[in-house]
Design a protein around this motif. Sequence first.
Motif, PDB file in Angstrom:
ATOM      1  N   GLY A 281     -20.831  -9.459 -17.705  1.00 50.05           N
ATOM      2  CA  GLY A 281     -20.687  -8.215 -18.732  1.00 50.05           C
ATOM      3  C   GLY A 281     -20.059  -9.249 -20.167  1.00 50.05           C
ATOM      4  O   GLY A 281     -19.729  -9.126 -20.820  1.00 50.05           O
ATOM      5  N   GLY A 282     -20.283 -10.458 -19.708  1.00 47.86           N
ATOM      6  CA  GLY A 282     -19.194 -11.198 -20.841  1.00 47.86           C
ATOM      7  C   GLY A 282     -20.317 -11.694 -21.554  1.00 47.86           C
ATOM      8  O   GLY A 282     -21.574 -11.520 -21.868  1.00 47.86           O
ATOM      9  N   GLY A 283     -19.840 -11.646 -22.903  1.00 48.10           N
ATOM     10  CA  GLY A 283     -20.673 -13.074 -24.095  1.00 48.10           C
ATOM     11  C   GLY A 283     -20.003 -13.368 -24.659  1.00 48.10           C
ATOM     12  O   GLY A 283     -19.039 -13.034 -25.519  1.00 48.10           O
ATOM     13  N   LEU A 284     -21.325 -13.402 -26.099  1.00 47.50           N
ATOM     14  CA  LEU A 284     -20.537 -13.112 -27.902  1.00 47.50           C
ATOM     15  C   LEU A 284     -20.835 -12.067 -28.753  1.00 47.50           C
ATOM     16  O   LEU A 284     -21.700 -11.592 -28.091  1.00 47.50           O
ATOM     17  CB  LEU A 284     -20.877 -14.230 -28.201  1.00 47.50           C
ATOM     18  N   VAL A 285     -19.337 -11.486 -29.207  1.00 47.43           N
ATOM     19  CA  VAL A 285     -20.088 -10.340 -29.802  1.00 47.43           C
ATOM     20  C   VAL A 285     -18.876 -10.825 -30.698  1.00 47.43           C
ATOM     21  O   VAL A 285     -17.605 -11.219 -31.157  1.00 47.43           O
ATOM     22  CB  VAL A 285     -19.266  -9.039 -29.178  1.00 47.43           C
ATOM     23  N   GLN A 286     -19.049 -10.093 -32.685  1.00 51.80           N
ATOM     24  CA  GLN A 286     -18.278 -10.041 -34.028  1.00 51.80           C
ATOM     25  C   GLN A 286     -17.059  -8.713 -33.591  1.00 51.80           C
ATOM     26  O   GLN A 286     -17.138  -8.292 -32.582  1.00 51.80           O
ATOM     27  CB  GLN A 286     -19.383  -9.491 -34.794  1.00 51.80           C
ATOM     28  N   ALA A 287     -16.589  -9.469 -34.338  1.00 51.34           N
ATOM     29  CA  ALA A 287     -15.305  -7.909 -34.014  1.00 51.34           C
ATOM     30  C   ALA A 287     -15.557  -7.319 -34.411  1.00 51.34           C
ATOM     31  O   ALA A 287     -16.011  -7.420 -35.510  1.00 51.34           O
ATOM     32  CB  ALA A 287     -13.800  -8.697 -35.126  1.00 51.34           C
ATOM     33  N   GLY A 288     -15.050  -6.101 -33.964  1.00 50.02           N
ATOM     34  CA  GLY A 288     -15.110  -5.022 -33.854  1.00 50.02           C
ATOM     35  C   GLY A 288     -16.096  -4.077 -33.019  1.00 50.02           C
ATOM     36  O   GLY A 288     -16.244  -3.321 -32.595  1.00 50.02           O
ATOM     37  N   GLY A 289     -16.799  -5.515 -32.837  1.00 52.86           N
ATOM     38  CA  GLY A 289     -17.491  -4.711 -30.989  1.00 52.86           C
ATOM     39  C   GLY A 289     -17.405  -4.137 -29.642  1.00 52.86           C
ATOM     40  O   GLY A 289     -15.893  -4.541 -29.471  1.00 52.86           O
ATOM     41  N   SER A 290     -18.442  -4.454 -29.177  1.00 48.13           N
ATOM     42  CA  SER A 290     -17.928  -3.854 -27.191  1.00 48.13           C
ATOM     43  C   SER A 290     -18.529  -4.527 -26.393  1.00 48.13           C
ATOM     44  O   SER A 290     -19.874  -4.937 -27.058  1.00 48.13           O
ATOM     45  CB  SER A 290     -17.920  -2.269 -27.625  1.00 48.13           C
ATOM     46  N   LEU A 291     -17.716  -4.599 -25.929  1.00 42.70           N
ATOM     47  CA  LEU A 291     -18.673  -5.574 -24.202  1.00 42.70           C
ATOM     48  C   LEU A 291     -17.865  -4.327 -23.071  1.00 42.70           C
ATOM     49  O   LEU A 291     -16.964  -3.796 -23.329  1.00 42.70           O
ATOM     50  CB  LEU A 291     -18.058  -6.891 -23.837  1.00 42.70           C
ATOM     51  N   ARG A 292     -18.822  -4.233 -22.240  1.00 38.38           N
ATOM     52  CA  ARG A 292     -18.352  -3.746 -20.671  1.00 38.38           C
ATOM     53  C   ARG A 292     -18.626  -4.695 -19.466  1.00 38.38           C
ATOM     54  O   ARG A 292     -19.651  -5.194 -19.591  1.00 38.38           O
ATOM     55  CB  ARG A 292     -19.877  -2.226 -20.137  1.00 38.38           C
ATOM     56  N   LEU A 293     -17.277  -5.237 -19.199  1.00 39.33           N
ATOM     57  CA  LEU A 293     -17.722  -5.947 -17.930  1.00 39.33           C
ATOM     58  C   LEU A 293     -17.643  -5.394 -16.664  1.00 39.33           C
ATOM     59  O   LEU A 293     -16.879  -3.613 -16.410  1.00 39.33           O
ATOM     60  CB  LEU A 293     -16.281  -6.815 -18.094  1.00 39.33           C
ATOM     61  N   SER A 294     -18.557  -5.521 -15.515  1.00 36.84           N
ATOM     62  CA  SER A 294     -17.948  -5.365 -13.618  1.00 36.84           C
ATOM     63  C   SER A 294     -17.968  -6.070 -13.671  1.00 36.84           C
ATOM     64  O   SER A 294     -17.987  -7.447 -13.888  1.00 36.84           O
ATOM     65  CB  SER A 294     -19.715  -4.230 -14.044  1.00 36.84           C
TER      66      SER A 294
ATOM     67  N   ASN B 272     -13.182  -2.105 -26.697  1.00 37.09           N
ATOM     68  CA  ASN B 272     -14.098  -1.825 -27.670  1.00 37.09           C
ATOM     69  C   ASN B 272     -13.316  -2.110 -29.318  1.00 37.09           C
ATOM     70  O   ASN B 272     -11.934  -2.694 -28.505  1.00 37.09           O
ATOM     71  CB  ASN B 272     -14.250  -0.579 -27.572  1.00 37.09           C
ATOM     72  N   SER B 273     -13.403  -2.419 -30.309  1.00 38.64           N
ATOM     73  CA  SER B 273     -13.041  -2.413 -31.007  1.00 38.64           C
ATOM     74  C   SER B 273     -12.095  -3.697 -31.043  1.00 38.64           C
ATOM     75  O   SER B 273     -11.294  -4.718 -30.942  1.00 38.64           O
ATOM     76  CB  SER B 273     -11.685  -1.758 -31.641  1.00 38.64           C
ATOM     77  N   LEU B 274     -12.840  -4.771 -30.057  1.00 38.82           N
ATOM     78  CA  LEU B 274     -12.682  -6.079 -29.860  1.00 38.82           C
ATOM     79  C   LEU B 274     -11.567  -7.056 -31.032  1.00 38.82           C
ATOM     80  O   LEU B 274     -13.077  -7.229 -31.994  1.00 38.82           O
ATOM     81  CB  LEU B 274     -13.763  -7.382 -28.821  1.00 38.82           C
ATOM     82  N   LYS B 275     -11.175  -7.984 -30.779  1.00 41.76           N
ATOM     83  CA  LYS B 275     -10.294  -8.310 -31.995  1.00 41.76           C
ATOM     84  C   LYS B 275     -10.981 -10.328 -31.274  1.00 41.76           C
ATOM     85  O   LYS B 275     -10.942 -10.057 -30.033  1.00 41.76           O
ATOM     86  CB  LYS B 275      -9.284  -8.251 -31.592  1.00 41.76           C
ATOM     87  N   PRO B 276     -10.597 -10.623 -32.340  1.00 46.03           N
ATOM     88  CA  PRO B 276     -10.599 -12.861 -32.004  1.00 46.03           C
ATOM     89  C   PRO B 276      -9.623 -12.799 -31.070  1.00 46.03           C
ATOM     90  O   PRO B 276     -10.099 -14.018 -30.210  1.00 46.03           O
ATOM     91  CB  PRO B 276     -10.354 -13.448 -33.115  1.00 46.03           C
ATOM     92  N   GLU B 277      -8.438 -12.196 -31.157  1.00 46.35           N
ATOM     93  CA  GLU B 277      -7.159 -12.372 -29.801  1.00 46.35           C
ATOM     94  C   GLU B 277      -8.130 -12.227 -28.084  1.00 46.35           C
ATOM     95  O   GLU B 277      -7.439 -12.779 -27.888  1.00 46.35           O
ATOM     96  CB  GLU B 277      -5.909 -12.211 -30.338  1.00 46.35           C
ATOM     97  N   ASP B 278      -9.203 -11.357 -27.803  1.00 45.49           N
ATOM     98  CA  ASP B 278      -8.651 -10.667 -27.324  1.00 45.49           C
ATOM     99  C   ASP B 278     -10.497 -12.283 -26.129  1.00 45.49           C
ATOM    100  O   ASP B 278     -10.296 -12.447 -24.984  1.00 45.49           O
ATOM    101  CB  ASP B 278      -9.753  -9.486 -26.899  1.00 45.49           C
ATOM    102  N   THR B 279     -10.704 -13.036 -27.211  1.00 45.84           N
ATOM    103  CA  THR B 279     -10.654 -14.040 -26.784  1.00 45.84           C
ATOM    104  C   THR B 279     -10.993 -14.815 -25.984  1.00 45.84           C
ATOM    105  O   THR B 279      -9.234 -15.400 -25.650  1.00 45.84           O
ATOM    106  CB  THR B 279     -11.478 -15.286 -27.143  1.00 45.84           C
TER     107      THR B 279
END
Length: 123
Positions: A8-21, A84-91
């Motif tokens: 479920g990982g990947g590249l997303v823009q700031a403010g976007g969402s991802l769901r890891l499993s 949700n609301s991903l930030k660059p520091e979540d990388t």
Amino acid sequence: QVQLVESGGGLVQAGGSLRLSCVASGGPFSTYTMGWFRQAPGKEREFVARITWSSLSRDYVYSVKGRFTISRDNAKNTVYLQMNSLKPEDTAVYYCAAAERGAGLSSYEYGYWGQGTQVTVSS
């Protein structure tokens, strides 16, 4: 032998969402405390979230509270991390971990680990 496989990982823009499993096999998943940790380049691995076997107790690192949600489906041997609301520091590389006994926030309490999935948040 317990095996954990994240996806479920990947590249997303700031403010976007991802769901890891994270799918577990080889052990009694429904009895494990499950955790998510992450490690950014040049930094130590840090606790992100954890959930007890019954889902009655969930904990988060302060920096993700209100943005991330950990959940599990014991029938599917799967734990999730909705981000949700991903930030660059979540990388970071995000790791799933399992503990046979009750475990808290320390990585030392978890005996089983997945291989990790990369999450990259662009600004």
